[in-house]
Design a protein around this motif. Structure first.
Motif, short mmCIF file in Angstrom:
data_model
loop_
_atom_site.label_atom_id
_atom_site.label_comp_id
_atom_site.label_asym_id
_atom_site.label_seq_id
_atom_site.Cartn_x
_atom_site.Cartn_y
_atom_site.Cartn_z
N GLY A 165 -4.98 -9.77 7.72
CA GLY A 165 -5.88 -8.63 7.72
C GLY A 165 -5.27 -7.36 8.31
N GLN A 166 -3.94 -7.34 8.43
CA GLN A 166 -3.29 -6.21 9.08
C GLN A 166 -2.74 -5.19 8.08
OE1 GLN A 166 -3.51 -6.02 12.54
NE2 GLN A 166 -4.85 -7.73 11.98
N ILE A 167 -2.80 -3.93 8.47
CA ILE A 167 -2.23 -2.84 7.68
C ILE A 167 -1.01 -2.34 8.45
CG2 ILE A 167 -2.69 -0.68 6.49
CD1 ILE A 167 -4.63 -2.96 5.76
N ASP A 196 -6.08 -1.02 1.11
CA ASP A 196 -6.20 -1.35 2.54
C ASP A 196 -7.47 -2.15 2.81
OD1 ASP A 196 -3.92 0.16 2.89
OD2 ASP A 196 -4.88 1.77 4.01
N MET A 197 -8.59 -1.67 2.29
CA MET A 197 -9.87 -2.33 2.54
C MET A 197 -9.96 -3.66 1.82
SD MET A 197 -12.38 -1.63 4.48
CE MET A 197 -12.67 -3.32 4.99
N GLY A 221 0.83 -1.20 0.00
CA GLY A 221 0.00 0.00 0.00
C GLY A 221 0.87 1.25 0.00
N SER A 222 0.45 2.24 0.75
CA SER A 222 1.22 3.48 0.83
C SER A 222 0.78 4.27 2.05
CB SER A 222 1.00 4.34 -0.41
OG SER A 222 1.61 5.61 -0.26
N GLY A 279 -9.52 -16.74 4.83
CA GLY A 279 -8.76 -17.26 5.96
C GLY A 279 -9.03 -18.74 6.22
N LYS A 280 -10.26 -19.17 5.99
CA LYS A 280 -10.61 -20.57 6.20
C LYS A 280 -9.94 -21.49 5.18
CE LYS A 280 -13.22 -19.74 9.72
NZ LYS A 280 -12.74 -20.09 11.08
N ASN A 281 -9.37 -20.89 4.15
CA ASN A 281 -8.57 -21.66 3.18
C ASN A 281 -7.09 -21.58 3.50
OD1 ASN A 281 -10.99 -20.27 1.33
ND2 ASN A 281 -10.69 -22.46 0.96
N ASP A 282 -6.78 -21.10 4.70
CA ASP A 282 -5.39 -20.90 5.12
C ASP A 282 -4.65 -19.91 4.21
OD1 ASP A 282 -5.15 -22.19 7.52
OD2 ASP A 282 -4.57 -24.11 6.64
N ILE A 283 -5.42 -18.96 3.67
CA ILE A 283 -4.82 -17.89 2.89
C ILE A 283 -4.81 -16.62 3.75
CG2 ILE A 283 -5.04 -16.41 0.86
CD1 ILE A 283 -6.40 -18.79 -0.54
N ARG A 284 -3.65 -16.08 3.97
CA ARG A 284 -3.51 -14.85 4.75
C ARG A 284 -3.31 -13.68 3.81
NH1 ARG A 284 1.16 -14.90 6.85
NH2 ARG A 284 1.95 -16.77 5.82
N CYS A 285 -3.72 -12.51 4.24
CA CYS A 285 -3.51 -11.31 3.42
C CYS A 285 -3.21 -10.13 4.34
CB CYS A 285 -4.74 -11.01 2.57
SG CYS A 285 -4.49 -9.64 1.40
N ASN A 286 -2.10 -9.48 4.10
CA ASN A 286 -1.69 -8.31 4.86
C ASN A 286 -1.25 -7.21 3.91
OD1 ASN A 286 -1.69 -9.26 7.85
ND2 ASN A 286 -0.61 -10.90 6.77
N CYS A 287 -1.23 -6.00 4.41
CA CYS A 287 -0.83 -4.85 3.60
C CYS A 287 0.34 -4.13 4.26
CB CYS A 287 -2.01 -3.89 3.43
SG CYS A 287 -1.63 -2.40 2.46
#
Length: 265
Positions: free
Chosen positions: A238-240, A164-165, A142-143, A175-183
């Motif tokens: 889910g963290q920024i 971000d959103m 992001g920025s 998340g239930k697929n064990d996929i994480r996403c962060n920014c």
């Protein structure tokens, strides 16, 4: 040096700056890296440098404004290696004419959003089918422009706020697929490519306002991306995360009080 051992990683926009640092650090930690961007000659050179250093890397063409090229990148990588473990959405564009709301044309607004927000969305959407079976980590770059209002860069800041959103939605939905996403939101990062264009006045402004003693380097972002791509960060999603030397942690009057050798009015 095996925190990412045998993980298949795609780093978009890795033909310059922060993207190169991420790709190099990933390879040094054992990942199989796909370097991608529009500049084939530069991309091949980055991949070659990684291989000469003992890492594993290939170049694949990708144009952020061309959804078909993004989808092909994901498909070809998955077919070649059997999986995609890490996707770093680093590629982005900023219009040099991006100014105030009145100054930005609709064409400029659409161009910035198509690259920064739509491009990230398309990349994630194309990678998800190859991640859902075994999990993975998505890292959106992001920025800090999305941290607050500014005098210009309206379209860029709004597009990065959208990233971000989008990050939070991806984290929740998959998340239930064990996929994480962060920014990761970089602050001022001085790279070999942009340093000649950064005025000394701007560097001083940042040094007056950040909490530490130097502005950012590409590896400051790359090191965090290594952690987020590794299994060490499994419980983080889910963290920024703003990596700006502490610029956005304090009152906006700090620099002025420092210059007055005072702690308060």
């Amino acid at each position: 040096m095996n925190r990412l051992k045998d993980k298949v990683a795609i780093v978009t926009g890795s033909t310059s700056g922060i993207g190169i640092a991420i790709a190099q650090l990933y390879a040094a930690e054992g990942a199989i890296v796909t370097v991608c961007g529009r500049r084939a000659e530069k991309g091949e050179a980055v991949a070659q440098e990684i291989r000469e250093a003992g890492g594993r890397a290939v170049y694949h063409y990708m144009d952020l404004m061309d959804p078909e090229s993004i989808e092909k990148l994901m498909k070809d990588t998955a077919e070649k290696y059997g999986r995609i473990d890490i996707l770093v959405n680093n590629a982005a564009n900023a219009s040099p004419k991006d100014g105030t709301v009145e100054e930005v044309t609709l064409e400029q607004w659409n161009e910035v959003f198509d690259s920064n927000l739509r491009g990230t969305f398309v990349a994630v959407k194309a990678a998800l089918p190859f991640m859902k079976e075994h999990g993975g980590s998505i890292i959106n770059i992001g920025s800090m422009a999305a941290c607050g209002g500014d005098l210009q860069g309206t379209a860029y800041a709004a597009s990065k706020a959208g990233v971000d959103m989008l990050t939070k939605d991806i984290a929740l939905q998959y998340g239930k697929n064990d996929i994480r996403c962060n920014c990761v939101r970089p602050g001022l990062i001085v790279t070999p490519q942009n340093e000649p264009r950064i005025p000394e006045t701007l560097k001083k402004i940042y040094l007056d306002n950040i909490c530490v003693t130097r502005w950012g380097r590409p590896e400051d972002i790359g090191n965090l991306c290594v952690y987020l791509g590794s299994d060490e960060s499994y419980y983080m999603t889910g963290q920024i995360l703003t990596v700006d030397g502490g610029l956005n942690t304090h009152s906006p009057t700090v620099a002025q009080f420092r210059n007055m050798n005072s702690r308060t009015w």
